[in-house]
Design a protein around this motif. Structure first.
Motif, PDB file in Angstrom:
ATOM      1  N   TRP A 217      56.775  33.464  40.983  1.00  0.00           N
ATOM      2  CA  TRP A 217      56.859  34.088  39.653  1.00  0.00           C
ATOM      3  C   TRP A 217      55.654  33.591  38.854  1.00  0.00           C
ATOM      4  O   TRP A 217      55.668  32.479  38.327  1.00  0.00           O
ATOM      5  N   PRO A 218      54.586  34.406  38.802  1.00  0.00           N
ATOM      6  CA  PRO A 218      53.336  33.929  38.212  1.00  0.00           C
ATOM      7  C   PRO A 218      53.445  33.492  36.748  1.00  0.00           C
ATOM      8  O   PRO A 218      52.584  32.766  36.262  1.00  0.00           O
ATOM      9  N   SER A 219      54.519  33.891  36.056  1.00  0.00           N
ATOM     10  CA  SER A 219      54.645  33.459  34.651  1.00  0.00           C
ATOM     11  C   SER A 219      54.726  31.937  34.533  1.00  0.00           C
ATOM     12  O   SER A 219      54.510  31.389  33.452  1.00  0.00           O
ATOM     13  N   LEU A 220      55.024  31.258  35.640  1.00  0.00           N
ATOM     14  CA  LEU A 220      55.069  29.787  35.601  1.00  0.00           C
ATOM     15  C   LEU A 220      53.737  29.206  35.131  1.00  0.00           C
ATOM     16  O   LEU A 220      53.693  28.132  34.544  1.00  0.00           O
ATOM     17  N   ILE A 221      52.652  29.906  35.431  1.00  0.00           N
ATOM     18  CA  ILE A 221      51.333  29.370  35.052  1.00  0.00           C
ATOM     19  C   ILE A 221      50.678  30.244  33.984  1.00  0.00           C
ATOM     20  O   ILE A 221      49.460  30.343  33.897  1.00  0.00           O
ATOM     21  N   ASN A 222      51.532  30.862  33.154  1.00  0.00           N
ATOM     22  CA  ASN A 222      51.047  31.769  32.098  1.00  0.00           C
ATOM     23  C   ASN A 222      49.948  31.178  31.239  1.00  0.00           C
ATOM     24  O   ASN A 222      49.008  31.855  30.852  1.00  0.00           O
ATOM     25  N   LYS A 223      50.088  29.887  30.942  1.00  0.00           N
ATOM     26  CA  LYS A 223      49.118  29.239  30.056  1.00  0.00           C
ATOM     27  C   LYS A 223      47.707  29.340  30.642  1.00  0.00           C
ATOM     28  O   LYS A 223      46.750  29.650  29.934  1.00  0.00           O
ATOM     29  N   ALA A 224      47.607  29.100  31.938  1.00  0.00           N
ATOM     30  CA  ALA A 224      46.291  29.153  32.588  1.00  0.00           C
ATOM     31  C   ALA A 224      45.806  30.593  32.701  1.00  0.00           C
ATOM     32  O   ALA A 224      44.614  30.870  32.549  1.00  0.00           O
ATOM     33  N   VAL A 225      46.746  31.517  32.944  1.00  0.00           N
ATOM     34  CA  VAL A 225      46.353  32.932  33.085  1.00  0.00           C
ATOM     35  C   VAL A 225      45.797  33.443  31.759  1.00  0.00           C
ATOM     36  O   VAL A 225      44.791  34.145  31.707  1.00  0.00           O
ATOM     37  N   LYS A 226      46.455  33.049  30.664  1.00  0.00           N
ATOM     38  CA  LYS A 226      46.003  33.510  29.341  1.00  0.00           C
ATOM     39  C   LYS A 226      44.596  33.012  29.034  1.00  0.00           C
ATOM     40  O   LYS A 226      43.827  33.693  28.363  1.00  0.00           O
ATOM     41  N   ALA A 227      44.274  31.822  29.514  1.00  0.00           N
ATOM     42  CA  ALA A 227      42.960  31.239  29.210  1.00  0.00           C
ATOM     43  C   ALA A 227      41.881  31.751  30.166  1.00  0.00           C
ATOM     44  O   ALA A 227      40.711  31.453  29.995  1.00  0.00           O
ATOM     45  N   ASP A 228      42.291  32.550  31.176  1.00  0.00           N
ATOM     46  CA  ASP A 228      41.320  32.989  32.187  1.00  0.00           C
ATOM     47  C   ASP A 228      40.584  34.234  31.702  1.00  0.00           C
ATOM     48  O   ASP A 228      41.187  35.129  31.115  1.00  0.00           O
ATOM     49  N   ASP A 230      39.339  36.681  33.362  1.00  0.00           N
ATOM     50  CA  ASP A 230      39.472  37.894  34.185  1.00  0.00           C
ATOM     51  C   ASP A 230      40.168  38.998  33.385  1.00  0.00           C
ATOM     52  O   ASP A 230      41.193  38.773  32.756  1.00  0.00           O
ATOM     53  N   THR A 231      39.596  40.198  33.428  1.00  0.00           N
ATOM     54  CA  THR A 231      40.169  41.312  32.662  1.00  0.00           C
ATOM     55  C   THR A 231      41.370  41.921  33.380  1.00  0.00           C
ATOM     56  O   THR A 231      42.160  42.624  32.771  1.00  0.00           O
ATOM     57  N   ILE A 232      41.497  41.676  34.686  1.00  0.00           N
ATOM     58  CA  ILE A 232      42.673  42.181  35.409  1.00  0.00           C
ATOM     59  C   ILE A 232      43.655  41.014  35.572  1.00  0.00           C
ATOM     60  O   ILE A 232      43.429  40.093  36.352  1.00  0.00           O
ATOM     61  N   ARG A 233      44.732  41.105  34.788  1.00  0.00           N
ATOM     62  CA  ARG A 233      45.672  39.992  34.709  1.00  0.00           C
ATOM     63  C   ARG A 233      46.319  39.678  36.064  1.00  0.00           C
ATOM     64  O   ARG A 233      46.445  38.517  36.450  1.00  0.00           O
ATOM     65  N   GLY A 321      32.353  19.035  40.031  1.00  0.00           N
ATOM     66  CA  GLY A 321      33.489  19.828  40.484  1.00  0.00           C
ATOM     67  C   GLY A 321      33.090  21.292  40.631  1.00  0.00           C
ATOM     68  O   GLY A 321      31.914  21.635  40.514  1.00  0.00           O
ATOM     69  N   GLN A 322      34.102  22.112  40.900  1.00  0.00           N
ATOM     70  CA  GLN A 322      33.810  23.523  41.162  1.00  0.00           C
ATOM     71  C   GLN A 322      34.538  24.425  40.191  1.00  0.00           C
ATOM     72  O   GLN A 322      35.535  24.035  39.613  1.00  0.00           O
ATOM     73  N   GLU A 323      34.037  25.629  40.039  1.00  0.00           N
ATOM     74  CA  GLU A 323      34.739  26.637  39.253  1.00  0.00           C
ATOM     75  C   GLU A 323      34.430  28.002  39.848  1.00  0.00           C
ATOM     76  O   GLU A 323      33.558  28.141  40.688  1.00  0.00           O
ATOM     77  N   ASN A 324      35.183  28.996  39.387  1.00  0.00           N
ATOM     78  CA  ASN A 324      35.000  30.351  39.881  1.00  0.00           C
ATOM     79  C   ASN A 324      34.486  31.181  38.721  1.00  0.00           C
ATOM     80  O   ASN A 324      35.111  31.178  37.670  1.00  0.00           O
TER      81      ASN A 324
END
Ligand code: AMP
Ligand code: MG
Length: 701
Positions: A217-228, A230-233, A321-324
């Motif tokens: 259930w991806p909403s578990l990491i909603n906080k990180a998704v909101k800060a990302d 990417d335009t495609i959620r 470190g790394q990032e995308n």
């Protein structure tokens, strides 16, 4: 808990085919393989997704890699439902029951009818509700409130805990998950059948198989998704969730996969949100350099330059470190992992010219006349039907070759009246066509870790389906000038003061090399001030200082680094340049450059540049060396390498700046590079080859 080699997180969809171009609300799969985050895969419909998943799981299984595959829909229904529908309190019985009844094609499926059929097994109205189609379905209410007396529990236990989840009974409306369950479980049932004992489904079974399926259930990491960004959620969700699960510690992963309801199912990672989010927010960095990385073996005196460089190279490793990042932001950045082509280039065989296409087999020598089929093939407008042997089709550059076409004649070599085309044979088989994958094949490694991305690399990445790139975080380098005599350019200089020339030079060099520069200004020759600045600089990945690096009374940098950091004065047989001070301050490497601007630049180019490049993940960067005839005479003694300032004259010969003085800043600016005269004695006469190191080869524009 045995670790997983590959994590796949799938955002499923209950809807219909979403077409070729990546969009939201389609199926997206995020993958981390061997610790490297891959570009999420776009799967336009469930048929494509099932094929892709099956292939992926087969390949991973054959390669002996362990896979955790997550799907964002409930794996079970509330307690008692499986029993009521199938006669057995076994969730897999329900999976098989659905698999036998659900039919699914890209444009049509029978989910409303199957839901109505299930409703008919219960008294009253419901439990399924919601209908996104225009046609009413008997026994399937459009509104949840219209249901009554069906006797089923509304929520599973896990949904009562996870606030914001939807009921499995709701088939339509924003956020509804019911359709995804009906359309997803048959796919999982087939995977289960195919992989047998190699596959286990958590929490219905212990997560012991080589392939483990789990509900997510991806909403578990909603906080990180909101800060990302990417335009495609959906894409961000699967990419981040895969990265988060892949980065969990062994203990946290084991906690995620503890035994739970073996009838209703459970959400992987519920209760472990903090651990998942901390994986995503952590600035994952390699271990720091070893404490004694700059130590020299005892008894080492003046070290020749090549030996000093080898020693420096061996003592360092990447520290970032790394990032995308999305492609437009990736230019100039250093790849943190190998990249393989997601798609062949070209993806299909196509025409290299505007002309007429046909099957080679039907042609021969001499004049050829072939009737034309109606229509044409153009780039992006594929011709759907086959072209019968002995016929030709009008075809334009970049058009996919229609079935039946394997060669093309250039339009300038043809005559056509619109009904037939005439040209002279023979035509070579495959003429004027490009094969699928002739440039790059799917799966081929196109760029390797450590490569600094340039504009043409972005073209290659985009053409082969890559929208993001895993890169090293930018190396942060702090710069400090020291000396009581220094003042800032533009200030009124007092008696005995000189303008700080090194800092503008060094900060510009570092910025040109793609690093983040932290300019910590000028410091007096004062231990307390320098200590405070070094403490501040230790927030960076590396520190460049100039001045005060020798062993004199006013050489505070050396003194402080020796007393409170770890300093080694590398006595390198080099002119210009005094001992190069290499040190660590609070674990951060310090390159103590000489104060003289000429020596500071030469030491920065010859020593700091390749070392910083290695720290940044781009590998040791040797300068570009060219053999050029000398335009000068020189008698050089044995015992040290020299780097006089030089440029190439109009006659193609290299000339040196008139003065070798290491305070001669005008010579640095006059020059277009350095000449490298090695350790040995040398008599150089005009015309003799010498090694020229152009400024451009040091990444100096
Ligand atoms: P030092 O290495 O501190 O003994 O300095 C050697 C020489 O370089 C002295 O003549 C300094 O004045 C000069 N110098 C040191 N730092 C700088 C700077 N940032 N800009 C220009 N000259 C400098
Ligand atoms: Mg000084």
């Amino acid at each position: 808990m045995r670790r997983f080699d590959t994590i796949v997180m799938v955002d499923w969809s209950g809807g219909h085919d979403r077409g070729q171009a990546p969009v939201k609300d389609a199926i997206w799969a995020g993958i981390v393989r061997g610790g490297i985050s891959e570009e999420p895969v776009y799967l336009r419909n469930r048929q494509v997704a099932e094929g892709w998943l099956t292939d992926l799981l087969e390949a991973e299984k054959d390669a002996g890699r362990r896979v955790l595959a997550g799907f964002d829909f409930p794996f079970g229904y509330p307690g008692g439902v499986a029993q009521a529908i199938t006669g057995r309190a076994d969730p897999f019985a329900l999976w098989d029951w659905l698999e036998a009844r659900i039919s699914d094609a890209p444009k049509a499926n029978n989910r409303w009818q199957v839901a109505a059929d299930i409703n008919a097994l219960f008294p009253g109205i419901g439990p399924f509700w919601g209908n996104a189609s225009k046609i009413d379905v008997a026994g399937l209410p459009r509104k949840g409130a219209a249901r009554a007396g069906h006797g089923c529990t509304e929520l599973r236990a896990v949904e009562r805990v996870a606030k914001g989840t939807f009921s499995v009974w709701q088939l339509a409306g924003a956020g509804a998950v019911g359709s995804q369950v009906l359309m997803g479980l048959p796919v999982l049932a087939r995977l289960r059948r195919r992989f047998g004992d190699a596959l286990s489904v958590w929490p219905f079974e212990a997560p012991a198989g080589q392939i483990v399926l789990a509900e997510i259930w991806p909403s578990l990491i909603n906080k990180a998704v909101k800060a990302d960004p990417d335009t495609i959620r959906d894409r961000a969700q699967v990419r981040l969730l895969a990265a988060a699960v892949a980065g969990l510690s062994r203990g946290d992963l084991a906690a995620c996969l503890e035994p739970r309801s073996a009838e209703e199912g459970w959400i992987l990672g519920l209760g472990q949100e903090a651990a998942l989010l901390s994986v995503l927010s952590a600035d994952l960095a390699p271990p720091p350099l070893s404490d004694d990385c700059f130590a020299l073996p005892p008894g080492v005196d003046w070290t020749p330059v090549p030996e000093a460089l080898t020693r420096l190279r061996d003592s360092l490793h990447p520290v970032v470190g790394q990032e995308n990042v999305a492609l437009p932001q990736a230019v100039g950045r250093v790849l943190a992992g190998d990249i393989w082509a997601r798609r062949s280039n070209p993806p299909t065989a196509n025409s290299a010219v505007d002309g007429y296409g046909f099957a080679h087999a039907a042609t021969g020598a001499g004049p050829q006349i072939l009737p034309l089929v109606a229509g044409r093939a153009a780039a992006g407008q594929a011709y759907s039907g086959p072209v019968p042997q002995g016929h030709a089709i009008r075809i334009l550059t970049g058009a996919a070759l229609p079935e039946g076409v394997d060669c093309v004649v250039l339009e300038e070599d043809c005559r056509s009246d619109g009904r037939a085309v005439a040209f002279n044979g023979p035509v070579k088989p495959g003429a004027n066509t490009r094969d699928a994958g002739e440039d790059v094949e799917t799966g081929q490694v196109i760029l390797t870790a450590g490569h600094r991305l340039r504009a043409p690399d972005l073209a290659l990445l985009a053409a082969t389906g890559q929208a993001h790139a895993p890169i090293f975080r930018r190396l942060r380098v702090a710069v400090i000038s020291t000396g009581d005599e220094l003042c800032e350019a533009g200030d009124t200089a007092g008696m005995g003061q000189i303008y700080d020339a090194n800092r503008p030079m060094l900060t510009a060099l570092l910025a040109g090399w793609g690093y983040e520069v932290i300019d910590l200004g000028r410091l007096p020759d004062d231990a307390d001030a320098i200590r405070a600045a070094l403490d501040q600089a230790a927030g960076a990945d590396a520190i460049l200082t100039s001045g005060g690096a020798s062993a004199g009374d006013e050489d505070h940098i050396s003194r402080l680094l020796r007393a409170e950091g770890r300093l080694t004065n590398w006595r390198i047989a080099l002119k210009p340049g005094r001992p190069l001070a290499l040190a660590q301050w609070r674990g951060v490497p310090v390159f103590g450059l000489p104060g003289n601007p000429v020596a500071a630049l030469v030491c920065a180019l010859i020593f700091a540049r390749p070392a910083l490049s290695l720290l940044s993940g781009a590998g040791w960067a040797a300068p570009l060396r060219m053999q050029v005839p000398a335009g000068f005479t020189k008698s050089k003694k044995q015992g040290r390498a020299e780097y006089p300032r030089a440029r190439i004259g109009a006659d193609g010969r290299v000339v040196l700046f008139a003065s070798e003085g290491s305070g001669r800043i005008s010579g640095l600016s006059w020059a277009e590079g350095l000449v490298e005269l090695p350790f040995e004695a040398q008599e150089i006469a005009p015309g003799d080859p010498v090694t020229f190191l152009p400024y451009a080869g040091f990444g100096m524009g």
